[in-house]
Design a protein around this motif. Sequence first.
Motif, PDB file in Angstrom:
ATOM      1  N   SER A 167      -2.528  -1.583 -22.047  1.00  0.00           N
ATOM      2  CA  SER A 167      -2.584  -0.121 -22.049  1.00  0.00           C
ATOM      3  C   SER A 167      -3.132   0.408 -23.366  1.00  0.00           C
ATOM      4  O   SER A 167      -3.872   1.391 -23.396  1.00  0.00           O
ATOM      5  CB  SER A 167      -1.192   0.469 -21.778  1.00  0.00           C
ATOM      6  OG  SER A 167      -0.273   0.101 -22.771  1.00  0.00           O
ATOM      7  N   LYS A 175      -6.489   2.600 -23.916  1.00  0.00           N
ATOM      8  CA  LYS A 175      -6.496   3.879 -24.632  1.00  0.00           C
ATOM      9  C   LYS A 175      -7.504   3.872 -25.771  1.00  0.00           C
ATOM     10  O   LYS A 175      -8.183   4.864 -26.027  1.00  0.00           O
ATOM     11  CB  LYS A 175      -5.090   4.184 -25.160  1.00  0.00           C
ATOM     12  CG  LYS A 175      -4.089   4.549 -24.077  1.00  0.00           C
ATOM     13  CD  LYS A 175      -2.705   4.755 -24.659  1.00  0.00           C
ATOM     14  CE  LYS A 175      -1.677   5.033 -23.573  1.00  0.00           C
ATOM     15  NZ  LYS A 175      -0.309   5.147 -24.118  1.00  0.00           N
ATOM     16  N   ASN A 218      -3.022  -0.184 -11.782  1.00  0.00           N
ATOM     17  CA  ASN A 218      -1.921   0.650 -12.263  1.00  0.00           C
ATOM     18  C   ASN A 218      -0.942   1.013 -11.157  1.00  0.00           C
ATOM     19  O   ASN A 218      -1.347   1.376 -10.053  1.00  0.00           O
ATOM     20  CB  ASN A 218      -2.465   1.939 -12.883  1.00  0.00           C
ATOM     21  CG  ASN A 218      -1.352   2.780 -13.491  1.00  0.00           C
ATOM     22  OD1 ASN A 218      -0.829   2.460 -14.550  1.00  0.00           O
ATOM     23  ND2 ASN A 218      -0.979   3.859 -12.816  1.00  0.00           N
ATOM     24  N   THR A 225      -0.629  -2.080 -15.370  1.00  0.00           N
ATOM     25  CA  THR A 225      -0.118  -1.005 -16.202  1.00  0.00           C
ATOM     26  C   THR A 225       0.788  -0.115 -15.347  1.00  0.00           C
ATOM     27  O   THR A 225       0.787  -0.204 -14.114  1.00  0.00           O
ATOM     28  CB  THR A 225      -1.255  -0.166 -16.817  1.00  0.00           C
ATOM     29  OG1 THR A 225      -2.076   0.372 -15.763  1.00  0.00           O
ATOM     30  CG2 THR A 225      -2.121  -1.011 -17.754  1.00  0.00           C
ATOM     31  N   ALA A 266       1.208   3.502 -19.512  1.00  0.00           N
ATOM     32  CA  ALA A 266      -0.110   4.098 -19.716  1.00  0.00           C
ATOM     33  C   ALA A 266      -0.080   5.625 -19.718  1.00  0.00           C
ATOM     34  O   ALA A 266      -1.060   6.273 -19.367  1.00  0.00           O
ATOM     35  CB  ALA A 266      -1.083   3.584 -18.660  1.00  0.00           C
TER      36      ALA A 266
END
Length: 352
Positions: free
Chosen positions: A4, A8, A184, A210, A252
């Motif tokens: 994660s 980012k 995710n 995630t 996340a």
Amino acid sequence: MSKSKIFKKATLKKIASLAPKYLGKYLTKKPLVFNLNLNATNLCNQNCPMCNAVIVGQGKGESIDLNQFKKIYAKLKNHKIASLTISGGEPSLVKEMPKILNFAADKFPFGVNINSNLYAKEDIIIPMATAALKNNIRIGTSFDGFGEAVDRLRGARDVSQRVLKNIELVSKLKKEFKSNSTLNIHTVISNNNLDQIEDILAVADKYSWTQTIAPVNNFFYQDATDPNLPQLDYTPKLEKVIQIIAQKDNIAVSKDFLLNIPKFTKGETPKYCPYLTGIFKTYKIFLEPNGDLSLCSRNPIGNIFKNSIKEIISSDNYKKDIQTYRKCPGCWMACFVEILLATPKFYQKNIS
């Protein structure tokens, strides 16, 4: 570094590289669209009472095809839209979804996301997942718990068994294709599943997905008297669960968003609404296969095949729609709130 955090970091680099382009559009007063949310179909194989896609179940099974998508893309290409989110309804039910994913994969600088409940049978999930994984498209799924609790939350039967099976399937396909897709699991916390959150987190850990978290949001345009609408009340248990979530490496969503969930349940968070905040007034638009454009309320305010986005956001329909948001008490959905949490404090207060 966790997956994660890597995601980012890569996102921040993209933001930095694209910032001058979007700043230029803002200075020239051209509409800025950061995310196009395509409602690929109004068909769904679940009936979630908290769903804010109000058109779901009200139509006659309209779904987009590749030709329609190409027309939409051609119409919006000059807006340089940063990202595409494909949702619905349930996008795995769209017959030409693999073709749409193949076409869309390289058209958006921040990439393409497809949100599927992963509830369908394997012969439906495999073509969609294969196209997404081979194109490194992000796949998001909703997983809200186990047993009868999640069946009530999702308005369907045997939800956890079917979704877990497909999570494992998609995980295996990712390894097979050596895909770089982000996978995710999104979980909506409510009183119904609060005791199951740690077990839900374990699923994301097991398959190296995630995890995103949000509180249940009941929107101003929903029927608040509906007894089936789930709720989330403030309790010490909620505080404890949020602290447990915050320690996970695969989360996340921002800690600012996450740690303020208990405050939101008590009505103590400020109102964050991109549609009422300067540069973000067209931050996220929703589009139907026929070209109808809407914002949060999903009430069509224009059609991109009849008018430009600039004309639509200058129309009376747009002004009427915005008035309803001014009456809204505010939500705590990451897709709306996180973008404002990331802005300077003085800008966060710039809500008209």
